[in-house]
Design a protein around this motif. Structure first.
Motif, PDB file in Angstrom:
ATOM      1  N   GLY A  19       0.831  -1.196   0.000  1.00 20.83           N
ATOM      2  CA  GLY A  19       0.000   0.000   0.000  1.00 20.83           C
ATOM      3  C   GLY A  19       0.864   1.243   0.000  1.00 20.83           C
ATOM      4  O   GLY A  19       1.919   1.281   0.646  1.00 20.83           O
ATOM      5  N   TRP A  20       0.406   2.246  -0.723  1.00 19.17           N
ATOM      6  CA  TRP A  20       1.157   3.494  -0.821  1.00 19.17           C
ATOM      7  C   TRP A  20       0.362   4.633  -0.192  1.00 19.17           C
ATOM      8  O   TRP A  20      -0.847   4.744  -0.386  1.00 19.17           O
ATOM      9  N   GLY A  21       1.055   5.468   0.567  1.00 23.13           N
ATOM     10  CA  GLY A  21       0.430   6.636   1.180  1.00 23.13           C
ATOM     11  C   GLY A  21       1.320   7.853   1.056  1.00 23.13           C
ATOM     12  O   GLY A  21       2.509   7.736   0.737  1.00 23.13           O
ATOM     13  N   GLU A  22       0.763   9.013   1.319  1.00 26.92           N
ATOM     14  CA  GLU A  22       1.520  10.268   1.246  1.00 26.92           C
ATOM     15  C   GLU A  22       1.256  11.108   2.485  1.00 26.92           C
ATOM     16  O   GLU A  22       0.117  11.230   2.932  1.00 26.92           O
ATOM     17  N   TRP A  60      -5.572   3.880  13.383  1.00 31.71           N
ATOM     18  CA  TRP A  60      -5.584   5.347  13.429  1.00 31.71           C
ATOM     19  C   TRP A  60      -5.705   5.827  14.873  1.00 31.71           C
ATOM     20  O   TRP A  60      -4.966   6.711  15.314  1.00 31.71           O
ATOM     21  N   SER A  93      -1.760  10.252   8.641  1.00 31.72           N
ATOM     22  CA  SER A  93      -2.524  10.297   7.389  1.00 31.72           C
ATOM     23  C   SER A  93      -1.855   9.460   6.307  1.00 31.72           C
ATOM     24  O   SER A  93      -2.536   8.805   5.507  1.00 31.72           O
ATOM     25  N   ALA A  94      -0.520   9.456   6.272  1.00 29.94           N
ATOM     26  CA  ALA A  94       0.198   8.643   5.287  1.00 29.94           C
ATOM     27  C   ALA A  94      -0.084   7.160   5.516  1.00 29.94           C
ATOM     28  O   ALA A  94      -0.310   6.403   4.569  1.00 29.94           O
ATOM     29  N   ASP A  96      -2.753   5.921   7.035  1.00 31.67           N
ATOM     30  CA  ASP A  96      -4.167   5.697   6.759  1.00 31.67           C
ATOM     31  C   ASP A  96      -4.413   5.489   5.263  1.00 31.67           C
ATOM     32  O   ASP A  96      -5.137   4.566   4.861  1.00 31.67           O
ATOM     33  N   ILE A  97      -3.779   6.317   4.441  1.00 33.51           N
ATOM     34  CA  ILE A  97      -3.939   6.194   2.986  1.00 33.51           C
ATOM     35  C   ILE A  97      -3.403   4.853   2.508  1.00 33.51           C
ATOM     36  O   ILE A  97      -4.034   4.155   1.700  1.00 33.51           O
ATOM     37  N   ALA A  98      -2.226   4.474   3.013  1.00 35.02           N
ATOM     38  CA  ALA A  98      -1.613   3.209   2.593  1.00 35.02           C
ATOM     39  C   ALA A  98      -2.465   2.008   3.003  1.00 35.02           C
ATOM     40  O   ALA A  98      -2.585   1.032   2.253  1.00 35.02           O
ATOM     41  N   TRP A 100      -5.749   1.927   3.420  1.00 37.26           N
ATOM     42  CA  TRP A 100      -6.905   1.874   2.529  1.00 37.26           C
ATOM     43  C   TRP A 100      -6.504   1.301   1.164  1.00 37.26           C
ATOM     44  O   TRP A 100      -7.267   0.547   0.548  1.00 37.26           O
ATOM     45  N   ASP A 101      -5.314   1.638   0.714  1.00 37.64           N
ATOM     46  CA  ASP A 101      -4.807   1.099  -0.540  1.00 37.64           C
ATOM     47  C   ASP A 101      -4.675  -0.426  -0.447  1.00 37.64           C
ATOM     48  O   ASP A 101      -5.068  -1.160  -1.363  1.00 37.64           O
TER      49      ASP A 101
END
Length: 281
Positions: A19-22, A60, A93-94, A96-98, A100-101
Motif C-alpha cells: 500500500g502506498w500513502g503520502e 488510526w 494520514s500517510a 491511513d492512505i496506505a 486503505w490502498d
C-alpha cells in the motif's frame, strides 16, 4: 515548478500486498520532509508490525492516542498523545492512505468504492496556482487555460498579500482577465482571521467566486463570553438592529449579533492599537 517534495510511504503485508500513502507537513511545495520521514520510519513504523492492516480505524486511534489508546478506547473518546494537527497527524494520514490502498487491493476493489461509491462518472478538473501580482495574475491564469483547457481556476490569497484589500485587488484583476465564463476559486490556506476573511468576502462579493477555501484555521473558533449591558445601550442596539434591517431588507439583527462586528470595526479603526500590536509582534 518541475519538482515537488513529499513523504511517500510504502507498507508491505506478510502476504506481499503493498500500500502506498503520502504525508504532507507543509503547504504546497514548501517545507523539508526529513523529520516526517524519520517519524514514519522510526516512530510510526515499528507500531505497525504484526497489526492487521484491515483494522484501519483501530490503527488510526492507536497512533493518534499513543500510550493512552487503550484507555481512550474504553472511555469512548479521544485522548491525543500530542495534538490534532502538525507532523504527527501528517504521519498518521500517510499510514491511513496506505492501509486503505491495501484493503482495496485485497478485495480487488478501488478505494472510492469502499468509501461509498461515486456519485458521478466524471468530475471537472481545475488548475491550481495563481500567486502572481495584480498586473501578472491574468496572464498566469490564462496560461493554465491555454495549456490544459481548464474551465475552472484556483488562486492563492491571504497572508502572502498582507491586507485583505490587496488580495481582493489580485482577484479582481484575475476575474477581469479570464472573464465571466471561467469558474474562479480562492484559497487562503487558513491565514486570515475571521474579521479579515469577512472583509475579503465583502470586497469580492461581486466577483462570482465559486468557493473560498480555508479562509481561517480550524482552531479559530468563536469564544463565548457573557457581557452585562446598560439598559439604555441595549435599547439603542435593538433600535440599531431594526433600522439596519429596514435598510437592508433583512430581519432585525439582535444585539448579540451586532456587538462582535461593531467591536471589530472599532479596533480596526484604532491606529494606535494597530501600531502597538505590530510593535509587540
Amino acid at each position: 515548478m518541475t519538482t515537488f517534495d513529499a513523504a511517500i510511504l510504502r507498507i508491505e503485508t506478510d502476504d506481499g500486498l503493498v500500500g502506498w500513502g503520502e504525508g504532507k507537513n507543509a503547504a504546497g511545495s514548501a517545507g523539508s520532509y526529513g523529520a516526517l520521514v524519520h517519524m514514519l520510519n522510526h516512530e510510526i513504523g515499528p507500531q505497525l508490525i504484526s497489526r492487521d492492516p484491515a483494522d484501519i480505524g483501530i490503527i488510526w486511534e492507536m497512533l493518534y492516542n499513543g500510550v493512552r489508546h487503550e484507555t481512550a478506547a474504553h472511555a469512548g473518546h479521544a485522548m491525543p498523545q500530542l495534538a490534532r494537527r502538525g507532523m504527527s497527524v501528517a504521519a498518521i494520514s500517510a499510514v491511513d492512505i496506505a492501509l486503505w490502498d491495501i484493503l482495496g487491493k485485497s478485495l480487488g476493489q478501488p478505494v472510492w468504492r469502499l468509501l461509498g461509491g461515486r456519485k458521478v462518472e466524471r468530475m471537472q478538473a481545475y488548475a491550481s496556482g495563481g500567486w502572481a501580482s495584480p498586473d501578472a495574475i491574468g496572464e498566469q491564469l490564462k496560461s493554465y487555460i491555454a495549456k490544459g483547457g481548464f474551465k475552472a481556476l484556483k488562486m492563492r490569497v491571504g497572508a502572502m498579500d498582507g491586507a485583505p484589500h490587496l488580495s481582493a485587488a489580485r482577484v479582481r484583476a484575475a476575474r477581469q482577465a479570464i472573464g465571466p465564463d471561467v469558474d474562479l476559486m480562492v484559497d487562503a490556506h487558513g491565514t486570515y482571521t475571521v474579521a479579515e476573511a469577512k472583509r475579503f468576502i465583502q470586497l469580492t462579493a461581486d466577483l462570482d467566486l465559486a468557493w473560498f477555501e480555508e479562509p481561517v484555521i480550524a482552531d479559530d473558533k468563536p469564544v463565548k463570553i457573557t457581557v452585562e449591558l446598560p439598559a439604555a445601550l441595549h435599547r439603542d442596539l435593538v433600535k440599531y438592529g431594526e433600522i439596519l434591517g429596514r435598510e437592508t431588507g433583512q430581519p432585525p439583527a439582535s444585539p448579540s449579533r451586532l456587538i462582535a462586528p461593531m467591536l471589530e470595526r472599532f479596533i480596526a479603526a484604532d491606529r494606535g492599537f494597530s501600531k502597538a500590536k505590530k510593535e509587540q509582534a
